[in-house]
Design an enzyme around this catalytic site. Sequence first.
Site, PDB file in Angstrom:
ATOM      1  N   HIS A  90       1.041  -1.135  -0.018  1.00 45.34           N
ATOM      2  CA  HIS A  90       0.121  -0.019   0.132  1.00 45.34           C
ATOM      3  C   HIS A  90       0.917   1.107   0.121  1.00 45.34           C
ATOM      4  CE1 HIS A  90      -3.837   2.212   1.189  1.00 45.34           C
ATOM      5  NE2 HIS A  90      -2.744   3.039   1.673  1.00 45.34           N
ATOM      6  N   HIS A 149      -0.741   3.104  11.692  1.00 49.10           N
ATOM      7  CA  HIS A 149       0.394   4.118  11.409  1.00 49.10           C
ATOM      8  C   HIS A 149       0.674   5.022  12.697  1.00 49.10           C
ATOM      9  CE1 HIS A 149       2.890   6.787   9.204  1.00 49.10           C
ATOM     10  NE2 HIS A 149       1.766   7.612   9.090  1.00 49.10           N
ATOM     11  N   GLU A 162      -2.421  15.002  11.220  1.00 46.11           N
ATOM     12  CA  GLU A 162      -3.446  14.396  10.231  1.00 46.11           C
ATOM     13  C   GLU A 162      -4.740  14.699  10.298  1.00 46.11           C
ATOM     14  OE1 GLU A 162      -3.062  10.459   9.037  1.00 46.11           O
ATOM     15  OE2 GLU A 162      -0.685  10.320   9.052  1.00 46.11           O
ATOM     16  N   TYR A 215     -15.724   6.384   3.525  1.00 44.54           N
ATOM     17  CA  TYR A 215     -14.245   6.341   3.475  1.00 44.54           C
ATOM     18  C   TYR A 215     -14.136   4.874   3.810  1.00 44.54           C
ATOM     19  CZ  TYR A 215      -9.460   6.711   4.868  1.00 44.54           C
ATOM     20  OH  TYR A 215      -8.089   6.507   4.683  1.00 44.54           O
ATOM     21  N   HIS A 260      -5.950  13.090  13.805  1.00 44.18           N
ATOM     22  CA  HIS A 260      -4.742  11.980  14.456  1.00 44.18           C
ATOM     23  C   HIS A 260      -3.725  12.988  14.694  1.00 44.18           C
ATOM     24  CE1 HIS A 260      -7.391   9.111  12.300  1.00 44.18           C
ATOM     25  NE2 HIS A 260      -7.728   9.193  13.410  1.00 44.18           N
ATOM     26  N   HIS A 267      -3.285   5.287  14.682  1.00 49.03           N
ATOM     27  CA  HIS A 267      -4.471   4.965  13.838  1.00 49.03           C
ATOM     28  C   HIS A 267      -4.441   3.808  12.794  1.00 49.03           C
ATOM     29  CE1 HIS A 267      -2.206   8.314  12.149  1.00 49.03           C
ATOM     30  NE2 HIS A 267      -2.714   8.139  11.111  1.00 49.03           N
TER      31      HIS A 267
END
Length: 438
Positions: free
Chosen positions: A292, A335, A341, A350, A365, A371
């Site tokens: 990803h 992450h 963010e 989403y 975040h 998160h």
Amino acid sequence: MSEYKYLTGFGGHFSSEDERCPNSLPVGQNSPQQCPYGLYAEQLSGSAFTAPRSENVRTWLYRKLPSAVHTPFLPYAGAKYLSHNWDEQPPNPNQLRWKPFDLPGAKEESVTFVDGLHTVCGAGDARARHGLAVHVYLCNASMHNSAFYNSDGDFLIVPQEGTLDIVTELGRMAVSPNEICVIPQGIRFAVKLKTPCRGYVLEVFDGHFRLPDLGPIGANGLANPRDFETPVAWFDSETYTEFNVISKYQGSLFVAKQKHSVFDVVAWHGNYVPYKYDLSRFMVINSVSFDHCDPSIFTVLTCPSLKPGTAIADFVIFPPRWSVQEHTFRPPYYHRNCMSEFMGLILGRYEAKEEGFAAGGATLHSMMTPHGPDANCFEGASKAELKPERIADGTQAFMFESSLSLAVTKWGAETSQKLDAQYYECWQALKNNFKLDN
């Protein structure tokens, strides 16, 4: 044919004149002894005079009266939830999520774009020209006989509900959901609307937004310069007995009065301009093998810091695209980040949190706060058959990412009453699947 007309390209030097006044641009020099049509020449500078040519931005305006013709500025009482006080609340490192912010009803008290600005979070100091603020706008009334400008920095406006008809000194723009616009520091504008409107604003105090460098991606990926639109010259022909000019200066608002419209620019030329962009034109870059990719591949605009590769703010989107990675957990990975963010949702659901994160809401975040996908997303993606599939169709999520540590305002934490105290629960159902004999 639309009444809005545009020039195309990002960062170019444009020339434009209102079609009602042909040959209104001076020929061969910027400030002749006498301008055509009896106009005044006025330069608007968005950089220091001595900035390198590649970073030097300014526009020459040819207008009926200079901007200096106004009464003294006095404090303005509106926009009571606009704030640069980052010490209103104690620091909060938790994952934060806001439910959709309430729109004022069409029949409620009139709230304009300026008065409807609500600051959610931010950092830095506009006086030192370093930092940013994140606002939402919640409004139901047009600005009449008035204009607004920001002395503190650029506004990047992200409509979520309702179309904004924006009149600027350089011309008019219609900006709808799934489009964005940028109003650079100092450019005066008014927002008119037909229905209640909601959206997000990223304000940066350092420099200006620009396109990110592409590196190995090559010449043609992400947002293409040719898809940005700048308004053509247009002037207001109405007469006024009173016109209000609202200024945001060092985080506070002031108002001055005059007897003419600020939208009296007949012609202009330069490279310091407002512009809009249709997010559906973003050329997505993605993995076609495994893993990803980092969200930086979805950067539309950036405001760089003095540290190479690190932004005061990036504007990032997560558009509809194909997902084809093999042997890969395809949703965003879990992450912890040295950046802050702030995410918003323009439309749809989403992919990493289909429940709870709603259009018109937001998440924050903070630095090094963990998160990632909720429990349902993890379970589904871990067991899904991996075949090429479309994701995020009918959806547009975005992120304001910053190298600064953002503080939440009192309105964001308490007054809005939209902070979701149960947000943390979306990860509580994650199981320990560890097996020593894997």
